[in-house]
Scaffold this motif. Structure first.
Motif, mmCIF file in Angstrom:
data_model
loop_
_atom_site.group_PDB
_atom_site.id
_atom_site.type_symbol
_atom_site.label_atom_id
_atom_site.label_comp_id
_atom_site.label_asym_id
_atom_site.label_seq_id
_atom_site.Cartn_x
_atom_site.Cartn_y
_atom_site.Cartn_z
ATOM 1 N N VAL A 1 0.849 -1.149 0.043
ATOM 2 C CA VAL A 1 -0.102 -0.099 -0.240
ATOM 3 C C VAL A 1 0.901 1.138 0.296
ATOM 4 C CG1 VAL A 1 -1.560 1.419 1.359
ATOM 5 C CG2 VAL A 1 -1.950 -1.133 1.073
ATOM 6 N N PHE A 2 1.802 0.985 0.716
ATOM 7 C CA PHE A 2 2.780 2.338 0.980
ATOM 8 C C PHE A 2 3.787 2.554 -0.404
ATOM 9 C CE2 PHE A 2 6.761 4.475 1.695
ATOM 10 C CZ PHE A 2 6.310 5.668 2.423
ATOM 11 N N VAL A 3 4.234 1.539 -0.922
ATOM 12 C CA VAL A 3 5.502 1.672 -1.973
ATOM 13 C C VAL A 3 4.985 1.664 -3.365
ATOM 14 C CG1 VAL A 3 7.111 0.089 -0.498
ATOM 15 C CG2 VAL A 3 5.658 -1.052 -2.142
ATOM 16 N N LEU A 4 3.658 1.293 -3.320
ATOM 17 C CA LEU A 4 3.039 1.371 -4.718
ATOM 18 C C LEU A 4 2.662 2.796 -5.230
ATOM 19 C CD1 LEU A 4 0.535 -1.800 -5.127
ATOM 20 C CD2 LEU A 4 2.823 -1.233 -6.277
ATOM 21 N N LYS A 5 2.581 3.704 -4.323
ATOM 22 C CA LYS A 5 2.654 5.164 -4.467
ATOM 23 C C LYS A 5 3.659 5.673 -4.956
ATOM 24 C CE LYS A 5 0.916 9.564 -2.222
ATOM 25 N NZ LYS A 5 0.294 10.005 -3.513
ATOM 26 N N ARG A 6 3.695 6.212 -6.047
ATOM 27 C CA ARG A 6 4.986 6.642 -6.852
ATOM 28 C C ARG A 6 5.792 7.667 -6.209
ATOM 29 N NH1 ARG A 6 7.322 2.850 -8.578
ATOM 30 N NH2 ARG A 6 8.604 4.251 -9.829
ATOM 31 N N HIS A 7 4.917 8.655 -5.838
ATOM 32 C CA HIS A 7 5.742 9.898 -5.557
ATOM 33 C C HIS A 7 4.943 10.211 -3.772
ATOM 34 C CE1 HIS A 7 7.573 10.312 -9.141
ATOM 35 N NE2 HIS A 7 6.443 10.194 -9.979
ATOM 36 N N TRP A 8 6.109 10.624 -2.929
ATOM 37 C CA TRP A 8 5.571 11.137 -1.651
ATOM 38 C C TRP A 8 6.115 12.349 -1.393
ATOM 39 C CZ3 TRP A 8 1.974 8.548 1.343
ATOM 40 C CH2 TRP A 8 1.721 7.188 1.166
ATOM 41 N N SER A 9 5.268 13.312 -1.258
ATOM 42 C CA SER A 9 5.803 14.751 -1.067
ATOM 43 C C SER A 9 6.233 14.964 0.351
ATOM 44 C CB SER A 9 4.432 15.861 -1.103
ATOM 45 O OG SER A 9 3.327 15.432 -0.132
ATOM 46 N N ARG A 10 6.830 15.757 0.733
ATOM 47 C CA ARG A 10 7.375 16.091 2.203
ATOM 48 C C ARG A 10 6.011 16.103 3.017
ATOM 49 N NH1 ARG A 10 11.393 14.426 4.782
ATOM 50 N NH2 ARG A 10 10.020 13.850 6.415
ATOM 51 N N LYS A 11 5.132 16.967 2.795
ATOM 52 C CA LYS A 11 3.902 16.888 3.598
ATOM 53 C C LYS A 11 3.197 15.424 3.878
ATOM 54 C CE LYS A 11 2.564 21.649 2.843
ATOM 55 N NZ LYS A 11 1.631 22.622 2.251
ATOM 56 N N LYS B 1 14.059 -1.218 0.447
ATOM 57 C CA LYS B 1 14.106 -1.223 1.968
ATOM 58 C C LYS B 1 12.807 -1.476 2.618
ATOM 59 C CE LYS B 1 18.995 0.032 2.203
ATOM 60 N NZ LYS B 1 20.012 1.008 2.911
ATOM 61 N N ALA B 2 11.852 -0.409 2.271
ATOM 62 C CA ALA B 2 10.518 -0.201 2.798
ATOM 63 C C ALA B 2 9.832 -1.585 2.692
ATOM 64 C CB ALA B 2 9.941 0.811 2.139
ATOM 65 N N MET B 3 9.824 -1.878 1.275
ATOM 66 C CA MET B 3 9.116 -3.331 1.081
ATOM 67 C C MET B 3 9.669 -4.307 1.935
ATOM 68 S SD MET B 3 6.358 -4.399 -0.483
ATOM 69 C CE MET B 3 5.793 -5.591 0.625
ATOM 70 N N GLY B 4 11.107 -4.505 2.018
ATOM 71 C CA GLY B 4 11.678 -5.426 2.888
ATOM 72 C C GLY B 4 11.379 -5.544 4.139
ATOM 73 N N ALA B 5 11.096 -4.536 4.787
ATOM 74 C CA ALA B 5 10.636 -4.322 6.195
ATOM 75 C C ALA B 5 9.491 -5.003 6.386
ATOM 76 C CB ALA B 5 10.831 -2.748 6.520
ATOM 77 N N ALA B 6 8.312 -4.553 5.493
ATOM 78 C CA ALA B 6 7.294 -5.396 5.689
ATOM 79 C C ALA B 6 7.113 -6.823 5.462
ATOM 80 C CB ALA B 6 6.081 -4.751 4.490
ATOM 81 N N LEU B 7 8.130 -7.232 4.561
ATOM 82 C CA LEU B 7 8.038 -8.519 4.351
ATOM 83 C C LEU B 7 8.758 -9.314 5.583
ATOM 84 C CD1 LEU B 7 8.195 -10.922 2.316
ATOM 85 C CD2 LEU B 7 10.490 -10.469 1.601
ATOM 86 N N LEU B 8 9.916 -8.642 6.410
ATOM 87 C CA LEU B 8 10.342 -9.234 7.253
ATOM 88 C C LEU B 8 9.449 -9.382 8.636
ATOM 89 C CD1 LEU B 8 13.761 -7.307 7.621
ATOM 90 C CD2 LEU B 8 13.453 -9.837 7.279
ATOM 91 N N LEU B 9 8.341 -8.764 8.725
ATOM 92 C CA LEU B 9 7.384 -8.628 9.428
ATOM 93 C C LEU B 9 6.623 -10.014 9.126
ATOM 94 C CD1 LEU B 9 5.789 -5.173 10.012
ATOM 95 C CD2 LEU B 9 7.866 -6.339 11.246
ATOM 96 N N GLY B 10 6.286 -10.243 7.856
ATOM 97 C CA GLY B 10 5.327 -11.406 7.387
ATOM 98 C C GLY B 10 6.288 -12.598 8.148
ATOM 99 N N ILE B 11 7.615 -12.609 7.623
ATOM 100 C CA ILE B 11 8.396 -13.702 7.903
ATOM 101 C C ILE B 11 8.465 -14.038 9.605
ATOM 102 C CG2 ILE B 11 11.008 -14.655 8.094
ATOM 103 C CD1 ILE B 11 11.226 -13.073 5.326
ATOM 104 N N SER B 12 8.591 -12.993 10.410
ATOM 105 C CA SER B 12 8.595 -13.056 11.772
ATOM 106 C C SER B 12 7.394 -13.490 12.460
ATOM 107 C CB SER B 12 8.805 -11.614 12.314
ATOM 108 O OG SER B 12 8.871 -11.614 13.557
#
Length: 253
Positions: free
Chosen positions: A23-33, A163-174
């Motif tokens: 849900v997070f990484v599929l959004k292509r651009h994230w503004s500072r806000k 790395k962001a996607m990898g972090a979510a994957l690690l939660l699944g593995i855990s």
């Protein structure tokens, strides 16, 4: 011997962590806000989980839990001050020592939390199928926000979607690791209530430190009042998830 059929439900719970990251990484651009808003949302969720969920649950099973909450805070502070500088976070990010400790601290707390998610699902199915379904739903409801929260924190600090996607994957593995631990040691030993309470209390301390010391100061310094509102939305989201759990669970008994 634990019911290996429950592994299907554990996989679903683990997949929800990954979906949260997507849900997070599929959004292509994230503004500072937008990033500030996500930091505020994450802080609200972490603080609500720690104060309203982890701390009461740990105290229910072990009256000495507050010392482990403090140890969780002290461990992350010590790591930030004396250890994080020696870890390689990626040359391309030029991450500061503070950012490294924030990332590792958030991951540590989340991994402990998700490990016991998996263990709880697997063990509850052994007691009773309906209880297992109830625990599964209770865990599932916070899995996607967990994946979203850790992915947003890691991306904000590393600016790296992988790395962001990898972090979510690690939660699944855990989560899977927790269930597999329950399966392997079911005939010998499962962590008692006090052991689980200590782990939950330690995670509470980690969550409180990361939210209050690392995330909220950045949001406050931005001066963006709209982004700051997402702190309250994060807390509201926690209550909505709890309401969903309470609404669904009685029908399964």
């Amino acid at each position: 011997m634990l019911n290996w059929g429950s592994l299907f439900y554990v996989f679903l719970a683990a997949a929800a962590n990954v979906i949260g990251g997507l849900v997070f990484v599929l959004k292509r651009h994230w503004s500072r806000k937008s990033l500030n808003a996500l930091m505020a949302l994450s802080a609200g969720l972490l603080i609500a989980i720690a104060i309203l969920d982890f701390i009461p649950e740990s105290l229910e099973h072990d009256s000495s839990s507050p010392i482990f909450i403090l140890l969780g805070v002290l461990a992350i502070y010590f790591f930030q001050q004396y250890v994080a500088g020696y870890f390689h976070f990626g040359e391309e990010t030029h991450a500061t020592q503070h950012e490294k400790s924030t990332a590792v601290g958030a991951m540590a707390g989340m991994l402990i939390h998700t490990f016991f998610d998996g263990l709880s699902i697997a063990a509850s199915f052994e007691v009773d199928f309906r209880l297992g379904i109830t625990v599964f739903i209770a865990v599932l409801l916070h899995k996607i926000p967990d994946g979203l929260t850790i992915s947003s924190i890691i991306y904000i600090l590393s600016k790296n979607r992988t790395k962001a996607m990898g972090a979510a994957l690690l939660l699944g593995i855990s989560t899977l690791a927790g269930a597999l631990t329950a399966f392997i040691f079911a005939d010998y030993y499962l962590p008692g209530e006090q052991t689980v309470a200590v782990a939950i209390a330690f995670s509470a301390g980690v969550f409180l430190y990361v939210a209050a010391t690392d995330l909220l100061p950045v949001v406050n310094a931005s001066g963006d009042r709209r982004a700051a509102l997402f702190f309250f939305i994060g807390i509201l989201l926690y209550f909505l998830l709890q309401w969903g759990t309470n609404w669904l669970a009685p029908a399964l008994h």
